[in-house]
Design a protein around this motif. Structure first.
Motif, PDB file in Angstrom:
ATOM      1  N   GLY A 142       0.776  -1.229   0.000  1.00 23.59           N
ATOM      2  CA  GLY A 142       0.000   0.000   0.000  1.00 23.59           C
ATOM      3  C   GLY A 142       0.811   1.283   0.000  1.00 23.59           C
ATOM      4  N   ARG A 143       2.145   1.227   0.136  1.00 26.50           N
ATOM      5  CA  ARG A 143       2.976   2.446   0.182  1.00 26.50           C
ATOM      6  C   ARG A 143       4.306   2.200  -0.516  1.00 26.50           C
ATOM      7  NH1 ARG A 143       3.184   5.308   5.883  1.00 26.50           N
ATOM      8  NH2 ARG A 143       3.521   7.084   4.560  1.00 26.50           N
ATOM      9  N   THR A 144       4.798   3.246  -1.174  1.00 26.48           N
ATOM     10  CA  THR A 144       6.117   3.204  -1.809  1.00 26.48           C
ATOM     11  C   THR A 144       6.861   4.477  -1.446  1.00 26.48           C
ATOM     12  OG1 THR A 144       5.301   1.890  -3.661  1.00 26.48           O
ATOM     13  CG2 THR A 144       7.337   3.104  -4.012  1.00 26.48           C
ATOM     14  N   PHE A 145       8.101   4.329  -0.993  1.00 31.96           N
ATOM     15  CA  PHE A 145       8.958   5.463  -0.673  1.00 31.96           C
ATOM     16  C   PHE A 145      10.122   5.472  -1.648  1.00 31.96           C
ATOM     17  CE2 PHE A 145       7.000   3.964   3.232  1.00 31.96           C
ATOM     18  CZ  PHE A 145       6.426   5.126   3.731  1.00 31.96           C
ATOM     19  N   ASP A 146      10.253   6.557  -2.396  1.00 32.35           N
ATOM     20  CA  ASP A 146      11.310   6.680  -3.397  1.00 32.35           C
ATOM     21  C   ASP A 146      12.128   7.927  -3.076  1.00 32.35           C
ATOM     22  OD1 ASP A 146      12.897   6.400  -5.607  1.00 32.35           O
ATOM     23  OD2 ASP A 146      11.339   6.857  -7.065  1.00 32.35           O
ATOM     24  N   ASN A 147      13.429   7.774  -2.936  1.00 34.15           N
ATOM     25  CA  ASN A 147      14.299   8.893  -2.595  1.00 34.15           C
ATOM     26  C   ASN A 147      15.477   8.917  -3.571  1.00 34.15           C
ATOM     27  OD1 ASN A 147      15.490  11.018  -1.248  1.00 34.15           O
ATOM     28  ND2 ASN A 147      16.515   9.702   0.224  1.00 34.15           N
ATOM     29  N   GLU A 148      15.721  10.068  -4.171  1.00 31.84           N
ATOM     30  CA  GLU A 148      16.845  10.216  -5.096  1.00 31.84           C
ATOM     31  C   GLU A 148      17.624  11.471  -4.735  1.00 31.84           C
ATOM     32  OE1 GLU A 148      17.349  11.196  -9.748  1.00 31.84           O
ATOM     33  OE2 GLU A 148      16.156   9.424  -9.299  1.00 31.84           O
ATOM     34  N   THR A 149      18.943  11.348  -4.635  1.00 30.31           N
ATOM     35  CA  THR A 149      19.820  12.464  -4.299  1.00 30.31           C
ATOM     36  C   THR A 149      20.978  12.493  -5.275  1.00 30.31           C
ATOM     37  OG1 THR A 149      19.304  12.199  -1.957  1.00 30.31           O
ATOM     38  CG2 THR A 149      21.248  13.484  -2.484  1.00 30.31           C
ATOM     39  N   GLU A 150      21.283  13.681  -5.794  1.00 26.92           N
ATOM     40  CA  GLU A 150      22.434  13.841  -6.673  1.00 26.92           C
ATOM     41  C   GLU A 150      23.221  15.062  -6.202  1.00 26.92           C
ATOM     42  OE1 GLU A 150      23.590  14.211 -11.383  1.00 26.92           O
ATOM     43  OE2 GLU A 150      21.627  13.510 -10.806  1.00 26.92           O
ATOM     44  N   ASN A 151      24.499  14.878  -5.950  1.00 25.41           N
ATOM     45  CA  ASN A 151      25.364  15.954  -5.480  1.00 25.41           C
ATOM     46  C   ASN A 151      26.571  16.074  -6.391  1.00 25.41           C
ATOM     47  OD1 ASN A 151      23.941  16.639  -3.036  1.00 25.41           O
ATOM     48  ND2 ASN A 151      24.620  14.670  -2.253  1.00 25.41           N
ATOM     49  N   GLY A 152      26.966  17.307  -6.676  1.00 21.48           N
ATOM     50  CA  GLY A 152      28.155  17.555  -7.478  1.00 21.48           C
ATOM     51  C   GLY A 152      29.091  18.513  -6.762  1.00 21.48           C
ATOM     52  N   VAL A 153      30.367  18.337  -6.998  1.00 17.09           N
ATOM     53  CA  VAL A 153      31.363  19.200  -6.377  1.00 17.09           C
ATOM     54  C   VAL A 153      32.512  19.435  -7.357  1.00 17.09           C
ATOM     55  CG1 VAL A 153      32.584  17.283  -5.289  1.00 17.09           C
ATOM     56  CG2 VAL A 153      32.758  19.561  -4.301  1.00 17.09           C
ATOM     57  N   SER A 154      33.096  20.626  -7.323  1.00 18.48           N
ATOM     58  CA  SER A 154      34.269  20.943  -8.120  1.00 18.48           C
ATOM     59  C   SER A 154      35.492  20.879  -7.228  1.00 18.48           C
ATOM     60  CB  SER A 154      34.144  22.358  -8.702  1.00 18.48           C
ATOM     61  OG  SER A 154      33.018  22.435  -9.538  1.00 18.48           O
ATOM     62  N   ALA A 155      36.613  20.481  -7.790  1.00 23.35           N
ATOM     63  CA  ALA A 155      37.821  20.342  -6.988  1.00 23.35           C
ATOM     64  C   ALA A 155      39.054  20.628  -7.821  1.00 23.35           C
ATOM     65  CB  ALA A 155      37.922  18.933  -6.411  1.00 23.35           C
ATOM     66  N   VAL A 156      40.070  21.161  -7.164  1.00 17.48           N
ATOM     67  CA  VAL A 156      41.383  21.302  -7.782  1.00 17.48           C
ATOM     68  C   VAL A 156      42.121  19.996  -7.554  1.00 17.48           C
ATOM     69  CG1 VAL A 156      43.591  22.539  -7.667  1.00 17.48           C
ATOM     70  CG2 VAL A 156      41.434  23.790  -7.426  1.00 17.48           C
ATOM     71  N   ARG A 157      42.815  19.522  -8.561  1.00 20.42           N
ATOM     72  CA  ARG A 157      43.567  18.277  -8.443  1.00 20.42           C
ATOM     73  C   ARG A 157      45.028  18.534  -8.788  1.00 20.42           C
ATOM     74  NH1 ARG A 157      41.623  13.725 -11.716  1.00 20.42           N
ATOM     75  NH2 ARG A 157      43.643  13.464 -12.683  1.00 20.42           N
ATOM     76  N   PHE A 158      45.913  17.787  -8.171  1.00 21.17           N
ATOM     77  CA  PHE A 158      47.333  17.904  -8.462  1.00 21.17           C
ATOM     78  C   PHE A 158      47.997  16.546  -8.320  1.00 21.17           C
ATOM     79  CE2 PHE A 158      46.882  18.560  -3.959  1.00 21.17           C
ATOM     80  CZ  PHE A 158      47.934  17.849  -3.401  1.00 21.17           C
TER      81      PHE A 158
END
Length: 107
Positions: free
Chosen positions: A88-104
């Protein structure tokens, strides 16, 4: 300890004796899990990918050996999705995260 299947194709071009550039794309293949407890079903999915560009400095030490140093920029994103299905119930969760970074790097 957990192992993931990943990939990272890249391409580079040396346009001077001491300078090159590289661009690439990388990530993990989608990781999915599912489970059940009584009448409730659970599932989850995780994805990761990144794109990057580097400038590489090259210092020849000898004819066969070079010292390398790189500096660049990377954008990384991760997406997580979970699903819980109960009678009788459905729980749907979606998360998307982005980040910028300096690399060396040094080598």
């Amino acid at each position: 300890e957990k192992n993931f299947n990943g990939y990272s194709p890249y391409i580079g071009y040396r346009f001077h004796r001491n300078v090159a550039i590289e661009v690439g794309y990388g990530g993990f293949l989608s990781e999915s899990k599912s489970a059940s407890q009584g009448t409730t079903n659970y599932s989850s999915d995780a994805q990761y990918w990144s794109v990057y560009g580097d400038v590489v400095g090259i210092y020849p030490v000898s004819p066969q050996v070079n010292l390398l140093g790189s500096l660049g920029y990377e954008y990384i994103t991760a997406k997580f999705e979970s699903l819980e299905v109960r009678p009788g119930r459905t729980f749907d969760n979606e998360t998307e995260n982005g980040v910028s970074a300096v690399r060396f790097g040094l080598g």
